[in-house]
Design an enzyme around this catalytic site. Structure first.
Site, short mmCIF file in Angstrom:
data_model
loop_
_atom_site.label_atom_id
_atom_site.label_comp_id
_atom_site.label_asym_id
_atom_site.label_seq_id
_atom_site.Cartn_x
_atom_site.Cartn_y
_atom_site.Cartn_z
N GLY A 169 24.98 13.18 -28.94
CA GLY A 169 24.48 13.81 -27.71
C GLY A 169 25.06 13.15 -26.47
O GLY A 169 25.28 13.80 -25.45
N ALA A 170 25.31 11.85 -26.58
CA ALA A 170 25.83 11.13 -25.42
C ALA A 170 27.21 11.67 -25.01
O ALA A 170 27.56 11.67 -23.83
CB ALA A 170 25.89 9.64 -25.70
N GLY B 268 0.84 -1.20 0.00
CA GLY B 268 0.00 0.00 0.00
C GLY B 268 0.87 1.24 0.00
O GLY B 268 2.03 1.23 -0.41
N GLY B 269 0.32 2.32 0.54
CA GLY B 269 1.05 3.59 0.58
C GLY B 269 2.35 3.49 1.36
O GLY B 269 3.24 4.33 1.18
C1 HXC Z 1 -3.30 -4.76 12.29
C2 HXC Z 1 -2.20 -6.57 11.48
C3 HXC Z 1 -2.00 -5.93 10.25
C4 HXC Z 1 -2.49 -4.62 10.10
C5 HXC Z 1 -1.11 -7.87 10.13
N1 HXC Z 1 -1.65 -7.77 11.37
N2 HXC Z 1 -1.33 -6.75 9.43
N3 HXC Z 1 -2.85 -5.98 12.48
N4 HXC Z 1 -3.14 -4.08 11.14
N5 HXC Z 1 -2.33 -3.95 8.97
C6 HXC Z 1 -1.60 -8.77 12.41
C7 HXC Z 1 -2.43 -9.98 12.07
O1 HXC Z 1 -3.76 -9.77 12.45
C8 HXC Z 1 -1.76 -11.03 12.93
O2 HXC Z 1 -2.20 -10.86 14.24
C9 HXC Z 1 -0.31 -10.63 12.89
O3 HXC Z 1 -0.28 -9.25 12.50
C10 HXC Z 1 0.50 -11.40 11.88
O4 HXC Z 1 -0.20 -11.38 10.65
P1 HXC Z 1 -0.47 -12.69 9.80
O5 HXC Z 1 -1.55 -12.36 8.85
O6 HXC Z 1 -0.67 -13.87 10.70
O7 HXC Z 1 0.93 -12.89 9.09
P2 HXC Z 1 1.24 -13.40 7.63
O8 HXC Z 1 0.46 -14.64 7.34
O9 HXC Z 1 2.71 -13.46 7.53
O10 HXC Z 1 0.68 -12.26 6.66
C11 HXC Z 1 1.27 -10.98 6.65
C12 HXC Z 1 0.40 -10.02 5.82
C13 HXC Z 1 -1.05 -10.05 6.34
C14 HXC Z 1 0.44 -10.44 4.37
C15 HXC Z 1 1.04 -8.64 5.96
O11 HXC Z 1 -1.04 -9.90 7.77
C16 HXC Z 1 -1.88 -8.97 5.76
O12 HXC Z 1 -2.34 -9.06 4.62
N6 HXC Z 1 -2.12 -7.92 6.54
C17 HXC Z 1 -2.94 -6.82 6.14
C18 HXC Z 1 -2.21 -5.97 5.14
C19 HXC Z 1 -2.99 -4.76 4.81
O13 HXC Z 1 -3.98 -4.81 4.08
N7 HXC Z 1 -2.59 -3.64 5.41
C20 HXC Z 1 -3.20 -2.37 5.21
C21 HXC Z 1 -2.61 -1.89 3.90
S1 HXC Z 1 -3.17 -0.32 3.51
P3 HXC Z 1 -2.40 -12.11 15.23
O14 HXC Z 1 -2.83 -11.48 16.50
O15 HXC Z 1 -3.40 -13.00 14.59
O16 HXC Z 1 -1.05 -12.74 15.30
C22 HXC Z 1 -1.99 0.60 4.15
C23 HXC Z 1 -2.20 2.01 3.88
C24 HXC Z 1 -0.98 2.79 4.14
O17 HXC Z 1 -1.08 0.18 4.75
C25 HXC Z 1 -1.26 4.10 3.52
C26 HXC Z 1 -0.17 5.05 3.74
C27 HXC Z 1 -0.44 6.25 2.93
#
Ligand code: HXC
Length: 514
Positions: free
Chosen positions: A404-405, A169-170
């Site tokens: 040019g290079a 994401g961002g």
């Molecule tokens: C809160 C999160 C989290 C998040 C992971 N966890 N991402 N908690 N917010 N964004 C937590 C999970 O719930 C889990 O908690 C623990 O972290 C480990 O995650 P897993 O899923 O078990 O690990 P894994 O299988 O390795 O997968 C990793 C992952 C997946 C691919 C990153 O967790 C995932 O898809 N997370 C969400 C990603 C996402 O959509 N993020 C927001 C993106 S938008 P428990 O307690 O069960 O262990 C964004 C905007 C930014 O970031 C913008 C900036 C401008």
């Protein structure tokens, strides 16, 4: 007091466990190190001083009030690296997947602010699920605060990012703004939208690794400057990279002690250029022969390989090398090579790192693909970056410098300080064959033996123009040098240029063609 000290020690031990033993084991099972293990490898032994160890998030939604973990998913502090100071943050995937909460962001911003005041590099070890979903917009605000600091710190202190897990994401824009991005193969990835979203929107099936893994970003997109097989290698290479860099833009060009006995001739250089001007050779061999101890840290090694960029030392002085690579696409300049070179030059110029250009370039790559994708605007980035740079700038033309290079690759006209050429240099508006075919079109077509006529005119043209002496007569080349003496000449040039002062007209900022 003793009791209170014991209590503090207990709290520290607890904080060091982050999300707990099970989560640490899960991290290891994925082939990843923990946030603290990474810092131990990156920092000089025992030098890391953590701050904000007890910071916790302030959210009460979705049951988060029952899960307040000291540190809140990021370890921050200061350490020595190769005996010099640096600010570090290392995201802890064992705590909410390293996701970024308001407090987590505040910790990162705090060390970035300190690093700016102190004038020391910031190194970020990224391993995060992105915005802490439970905190919503507060987390997005936290990212924006980091992006702003990344931008304001750009050109003031070096910023280095290692992506050692997810970065989606961002969130990708913070590493992208920093000066260098390191990735590790198979366990790290960066993308704006993941494979599931890609499938929904474009119906493409693509894996995490293929979409945004280390190989993809170090070969196809150029987002990653370095990619390695293991985290240990990534952390070692960050240490090596820092040896070439100053602490901040006002700091002097880094220099190691140099024993002038190492100022030797390199006879092999007299043999490297093939007799046939169309035959390739490996510019990296030349680089290795002219730099101190053959040490060259190549940046973007696997991306746009027709240009080579990286750091070395010459006579102890850190230099940034930009070199055409005749063994890949004849060293031609295309869009990717231009952008790669421009970004590197601007980094070096920001941080007082002198530039060495090794030139063997037949020109810019022709074709609709290049033109339609904007070789004009991208090629001009390289030109702009060279023109704007005020650090010491030295060029050695080893063979071709066409069209040019020739102008673009740090020619005398755009403030090259020392422009050397080997006797094998061919400095001309274009390659001999193309030139002869244009200027003698009528003579050739009206000749009874056009092939022989072309050959005759070609050899006359080569004799007259495919050499460095016409440019040297004008002073465009300061000196034609014997290749084996190149290292000696460069050592002397960079020593002399240590006192160079040059500047650009005062302005708010320039408007590089983006
Ligand atoms: C809160 C999160 C989290 C998040 C992971 N966890 N991402 N908690 N917010 N964004 C937590 C999970 O719930 C889990 O908690 C623990 O972290 C480990 O995650 P897993 O899923 O078990 O690990 P894994 O299988 O390795 O997968 C990793 C992952 C997946 C691919 C990153 O967790 C995932 O898809 N997370 C969400 C990603 C996402 O959509 N993020 C927001 C993106 S938008 P428990 O307690 O069960 O262990 C964004 C905007 C930014 O970031 C913008 C900036 C401008």
């Amino acid at each position: 007091m003793q009791k209170k000290i014991e209590e503090l020690k207990r709290l520290r031990e607890e904080a060091k466990l982050g999300g707990g033993i099970d989560k640490i084991n899960a991290q290891h099972e994925k082939g990843k190190l923990t946030a603290r293990e990474r810092i131990e490898l990156l920092a000089d032994e025992g030098s890391f001083r953590e701050i904000d160890e007890f910071v916790k998030h302030r959210s009460n939604d979705f049951g988060l009030d029952k899960q307040r973990i000291a540190g809140d998913g990021v370890v921050t502090g200061f350490a020595k690296i190769n005996g010099r100071d640096a600010a570090l943050f290392s995201q802890d995937f064992t705590v909410f997947g390293g996701s970024l909460s308001e407090s987590h962001a505040e910790k990162i911003c705090k060390i970035m602010d300190m690093a700016l005041k102190l004038g020391i590099p910031v190194i970020g070890l990224n391993d995060s699920g992105g915005a802490r979903i439970q905190e919503g917009v507060v987390s997005l605000g936290g990212y924006a605060e980091i992006f702003l600091r990344n931008t304001l710190a750009s050109g003031v202190i070096p910023q280095i990012s290692a992506v050692l897990g997810p970065c989606a994401g961002g969130a990708v824009y913070s590493p992208a703004i920093t000066d260098f991005v390191f990735m590790v193969k198979n366990t790290s990835y960066m993308f704006v939208t993941g494979p599931n979203v890609v499938k929904t929107v474009t119906h493409e099936e693509v894996s995490f690794e293929e979409l945004g893994g280390a190989d993809t970003h170090s070969t196809k997109s150029g987002v990653a400057h370095f990619s390695f097989d293991s985290e240990v290698e990534v952390l070692e290479k960050i240490r090596q990279l820092l040896t070439f860099l100053p602490l901040n833009w006002k700091d002097k060009t880094p220099e190691l002690e140099f024993d002038f006995k190492e100022n030797y001739l390199q006879p092999k250089l007299d043999e490297i250029i093939p007799g046939n001007p169309n035959k390739p050779y490996d510019m990296k061999e030349i680089i290795s022969l002219i730099v101190d101890r053959n040490e060259f840290l190549e940046v973007h090694k696997d991306y746009a390989q027709n240009i080579i960029v990286g750091f070395a030392r010459i006579g102890g002085v850190s230099v940034g090398i930009i070199a055409n690579q005749p063994s890949i696409l004849a060293g031609v300049l295309d869009i990717n090579a231009s952008v790669k070179g421009a970004r590197f030059i601007r980094f070096c110029d920001s941080f007082n790192i002198p530039l060495l250009v090794l030139e063997d370039v037949p020109g810019f790559l022709p074709g609709t693909e290049q033109e339609w994708n904007g070789i004009i605007k991208h090629g001009s980035k390289l030109l702009f970056a060279f023109c704007e740079a005020t650090v010491p700038k030295v060029t050695v033309i080893t063979r071709k410098a066409y069209g040019g290079a020739y102008d673009v690759m740090n020619s005398k006209h755009i403030r090259g300080d020392f422009n050397f050429a080997w006797p094998s240099a061919e400095i001309a508006v274009m390659g001999p064959k193309g030139a002869v075919e244009i200027i003698f079109k009528k003579e050739i077509s009206s000749s009874k033996k056009p092939t022989e006529k072309l050959e005759q005119l070609l050899s006359e043209y080569i004799e007259k123009f495919a050499n460095p002496y016409i440019a040297a007569e004008r002073g465009y080349i300061d000196e034609v040098i014997i290749p084996s003496e190149t290292r000696q000449r460069l050592i002397a040039a960079f020593q002399l240029l240590k006192t160079k002062v040059d500047s650009n007209p005062k302005k708010k900022h320039s408007n590089i063609p983006l």
